[in-house]
Design a protein around this motif. Structure first.
Motif, PDB file in Angstrom:
ATOM      1  N   UNK A   1       0.834  -1.199   0.000  1.00 63.38           N
ATOM      2  CA  UNK A   1       0.000   0.000   0.000  1.00 63.38           C
ATOM      3  C   UNK A   1       0.871   1.252   0.000  1.00 63.38           C
ATOM      4  N   UNK A   2       0.263   2.360  -0.426  1.00 56.41           N
ATOM      5  CA  UNK A   2       0.942   3.659  -0.467  1.00 56.41           C
ATOM      6  C   UNK A   2       2.268   3.560  -1.220  1.00 56.41           C
ATOM      7  N   UNK A   3       2.195   2.914  -2.396  1.00 56.75           N
ATOM      8  CA  UNK A   3       3.325   2.751  -3.321  1.00 56.75           C
ATOM      9  C   UNK A   3       4.459   1.910  -2.749  1.00 56.75           C
ATOM     10  N   UNK A   4       4.192   1.154  -1.713  1.00 56.36           N
ATOM     11  CA  UNK A   4       5.222   0.289  -1.149  1.00 56.36           C
ATOM     12  C   UNK A   4       5.694   0.691   0.230  1.00 56.36           C
ATOM     13  N   UNK A   5       5.088   1.717   0.810  1.00 62.53           N
ATOM     14  CA  UNK A   5       5.478   2.121   2.162  1.00 62.53           C
ATOM     15  C   UNK A   5       5.059   1.081   3.192  1.00 62.53           C
ATOM     16  N   UNK A   6       3.950   0.377   2.905  1.00 62.43           N
ATOM     17  CA  UNK A   6       3.453  -0.662   3.807  1.00 62.43           C
ATOM     18  C   UNK A   6       3.247  -1.950   3.016  1.00 62.43           C
ATOM     19  N   UNK A   7       3.503  -3.073   3.677  1.00 64.12           N
ATOM     20  CA  UNK A   7       3.410  -4.377   3.028  1.00 64.12           C
ATOM     21  C   UNK A   7       2.593  -5.313   3.912  1.00 64.12           C
ATOM     22  N   UNK A   8       1.516  -5.865   3.348  1.00 62.54           N
ATOM     23  CA  UNK A   8       0.729  -6.862   4.075  1.00 62.54           C
ATOM     24  C   UNK A   8       1.006  -8.237   3.491  1.00 62.54           C
ATOM     25  N   UNK A   9       1.471  -9.129   4.338  1.00 59.19           N
ATOM     26  CA  UNK A   9       1.744 -10.504   3.929  1.00 59.19           C
ATOM     27  C   UNK A   9       1.313 -11.434   5.051  1.00 59.19           C
ATOM     28  N   UNK A  10       0.549 -12.462   4.694  1.00 59.91           N
ATOM     29  CA  UNK A  10       0.040 -13.371   5.712  1.00 59.91           C
ATOM     30  C   UNK A  10      -0.891 -12.689   6.693  1.00 59.91           C
ATOM     31  N   UNK A  11      -1.540 -11.606   6.244  1.00 60.31           N
ATOM     32  CA  UNK A  11      -2.488 -10.889   7.093  1.00 60.31           C
ATOM     33  C   UNK A  11      -1.870  -9.867   8.022  1.00 60.31           C
ATOM     34  N   UNK A  12      -0.535  -9.751   8.024  1.00 61.09           N
ATOM     35  CA  UNK A  12       0.165  -8.819   8.916  1.00 61.09           C
ATOM     36  C   UNK A  12       0.780  -7.686   8.109  1.00 61.09           C
ATOM     37  N   UNK A  13       0.637  -6.454   8.619  1.00 60.31           N
ATOM     38  CA  UNK A  13       1.213  -5.283   7.955  1.00 60.31           C
ATOM     39  C   UNK A  13       2.610  -4.987   8.496  1.00 60.31           C
ATOM     40  N   UNK A  14       3.507  -4.630   7.585  1.00 56.48           N
ATOM     41  CA  UNK A  14       4.868  -4.234   7.939  1.00 56.48           C
ATOM     42  C   UNK A  14       5.140  -2.863   7.335  1.00 56.48           C
ATOM     43  N   UNK A  15       5.771  -1.995   8.111  1.00 54.77           N
ATOM     44  CA  UNK A  15       6.157  -0.683   7.595  1.00 54.77           C
ATOM     45  C   UNK A  15       7.497  -0.823   6.900  1.00 54.77           C
ATOM     46  N   UNK A  16       7.520  -0.526   5.605  1.00 53.37           N
ATOM     47  CA  UNK A  16       8.707  -0.756   4.794  1.00 53.37           C
ATOM     48  C   UNK A  16       9.618   0.466   4.699  1.00 53.37           C
ATOM     49  N   UNK A  17       9.037   1.663   4.717  1.00 59.28           N
ATOM     50  CA  UNK A  17       9.818   2.875   4.462  1.00 59.28           C
ATOM     51  C   UNK A  17       9.422   3.982   5.434  1.00 59.28           C
ATOM     52  N   UNK A  18      10.368   4.857   5.747  1.00 60.07           N
ATOM     53  CA  UNK A  18      10.079   6.036   6.552  1.00 60.07           C
ATOM     54  C   UNK A  18       9.698   7.189   5.623  1.00 60.07           C
ATOM     55  N   UNK A  19       8.594   7.874   5.895  1.00 63.29           N
ATOM     56  CA  UNK A  19       8.122   8.924   4.992  1.00 63.29           C
ATOM     57  C   UNK A  19       8.844  10.253   5.173  1.00 63.29           C
ATOM     58  N   UNK A  20       8.720  11.113   4.157  1.00 64.37           N
ATOM     59  CA  UNK A  20       9.163  12.497   4.263  1.00 64.37           C
ATOM     60  C   UNK A  20       8.142  13.292   5.072  1.00 64.37           C
ATOM     61  N   UNK A  21       8.527  14.478   5.497  1.00 64.73           N
ATOM     62  CA  UNK A  21       7.598  15.390   6.156  1.00 64.73           C
ATOM     63  C   UNK A  21       6.777  16.084   5.064  1.00 64.73           C
ATOM     64  N   UNK A  22       5.483  15.822   5.031  1.00 59.42           N
ATOM     65  CA  UNK A  22       4.626  16.333   3.953  1.00 59.42           C
ATOM     66  C   UNK A  22       3.737  17.494   4.397  1.00 59.42           C
ATOM     67  N   UNK A  23       3.987  18.058   5.562  1.00 56.16           N
ATOM     68  CA  UNK A  23       3.086  19.094   6.074  1.00 56.16           C
ATOM     69  C   UNK A  23       3.013  20.315   5.165  1.00 56.16           C
ATOM     70  N   UNK A  24       4.137  20.742   4.620  1.00 56.20           N
ATOM     71  CA  UNK A  24       4.126  21.910   3.737  1.00 56.20           C
ATOM     72  C   UNK A  24       3.396  21.592   2.430  1.00 56.20           C
ATOM     73  N   UNK A  25       3.558  20.375   1.946  1.00 56.34           N
ATOM     74  CA  UNK A  25       2.858  19.961   0.723  1.00 56.34           C
ATOM     75  C   UNK A  25       1.346  19.925   0.937  1.00 56.34           C
ATOM     76  N   UNK A  26       0.926  19.505   2.116  1.00 53.96           N
ATOM     77  CA  UNK A  26      -0.505  19.490   2.428  1.00 53.96           C
ATOM     78  C   UNK A  26      -1.066  20.913   2.374  1.00 53.96           C
ATOM     79  N   UNK A  27      -0.331  21.866   2.932  1.00 54.59           N
ATOM     80  CA  UNK A  27      -0.783  23.263   2.914  1.00 54.59           C
ATOM     81  C   UNK A  27      -0.951  23.766   1.482  1.00 54.59           C
TER      82      UNK A  27
END
Length: 266
Positions: free
Chosen positions: A117-143
């Protein structure tokens, strides 16, 4: 060096590492050239390749497994699609790689279906989610995106934990160029323009594609080109537009028919 330069440099270094991994996994397809015209899917070649492969098929969701919806949250998969994927997994391994939020796809698909999900930031396998990547700070982009969202009530802004999606499918008069320029000054190449959508993503689909090393992959939009670029198997573009993919099919129904055909191959 400003934030944009730092982000671009980090992304270039990451892509280089991904390409090295792809080369070790199979024939290198990194830095493929975009082709203006693709050949139609060759089922003879597909069958020959599939029989000898690991039988993993990585697929985008919107525009590939399911038609693109003007209102994004109306894109819930049909019972028929879920049944098709479950049946396919008895003969192969379907892996969905989507830009959608993990909470959304988690509620849509049964736990036995593997998802990035989210282009590969999260991965669900065997019913369990794993966080694959640390995101950038998107607060300015949201504004910035919220400012341009005021252009029309029909514009939809999706705020995900690791990405943003600005949908303007129903607003043909909206010109995103000024917004895109402003976003790029903050996060550089993390800004991707697609089909009436502007994505800001902190990860891209080349990473999960290298990790999974699928026999085939399929997608329809700009974000899927990263996946095509590193895919060591056969790549399929949904739609007749320029792409780095090997073949094209016309639409979602063709992808479903391909899955059904692959189920019959031993």
């Amino acid at each position: 060096m400003d934030d944009t330069d730092l982000h671009t440099k980090a992304q270039e270094q990451s892509t280089s590492a991904f390409c090295s991994s792809a080369r070790s996994a199979g024939p290198s397809r990194c830095n493929k050239k975009t082709k203006a015209y693709l050949p139609p899917l060759d089922m003879v070649a597909v069958k020959e390749h599939w029989i000898k492969s690991n039988k993993i098929f990585m697929l985008d969701y919107d525009g590939t497994l399911n038609p693109v919806q003007v209102i994004p949250h109306h894109a819930q998969p049909s019972t028929e699609l879920i049944d098709l994927l479950v049946r396919f997994n008895k003969k192969g391994r379907a892996v969905i790689c989507t830009g959608r939020r993990k909470e959304q796809v988690d509620s849509w698909f049964p736990s036995e279906i593997e998802i990035y999900a989210e282009h590969g930031a999260y991965h669900r396998k065997g019913g369990t989610w794993y966080k694959e990547r640390e995101p950038l700070d998107l607060r300015e982009c949201i504004k910035i995106m919220e400012e341009y969202k005021k252009f029309s009530p029909d514009i939809v802004l999706e705020v995900k934990s690791t990405a943003l999606a600005f949908h303007y499918h129903r607003v043909t008069s909206f010109d995103p160029r000024e917004m895109v320029d402003r976003l790029k000054r903050h996060v550089g190449n993390a800004v991707i323009e697609g089909n009436s959508i502007v994505d800001v993503r902190t990860v891209s689909k080349d990473v999960p594609c290298v990790e999974v090393n699928p026999a085939m992959c399929a997608g329809d939009d700009t974000t899927d080109e990263d996946m095509f670029d590193v895919c060591a198997g056969l790549s399929i573009h949904v739609g007749r537009s320029a792409s780095k993919a090997d073949y094209y099919v016309d639409g979602v129904a063709d992808v479903h028919n391909l899955l059904k055909e692959l189920i019959t191959i031993d």
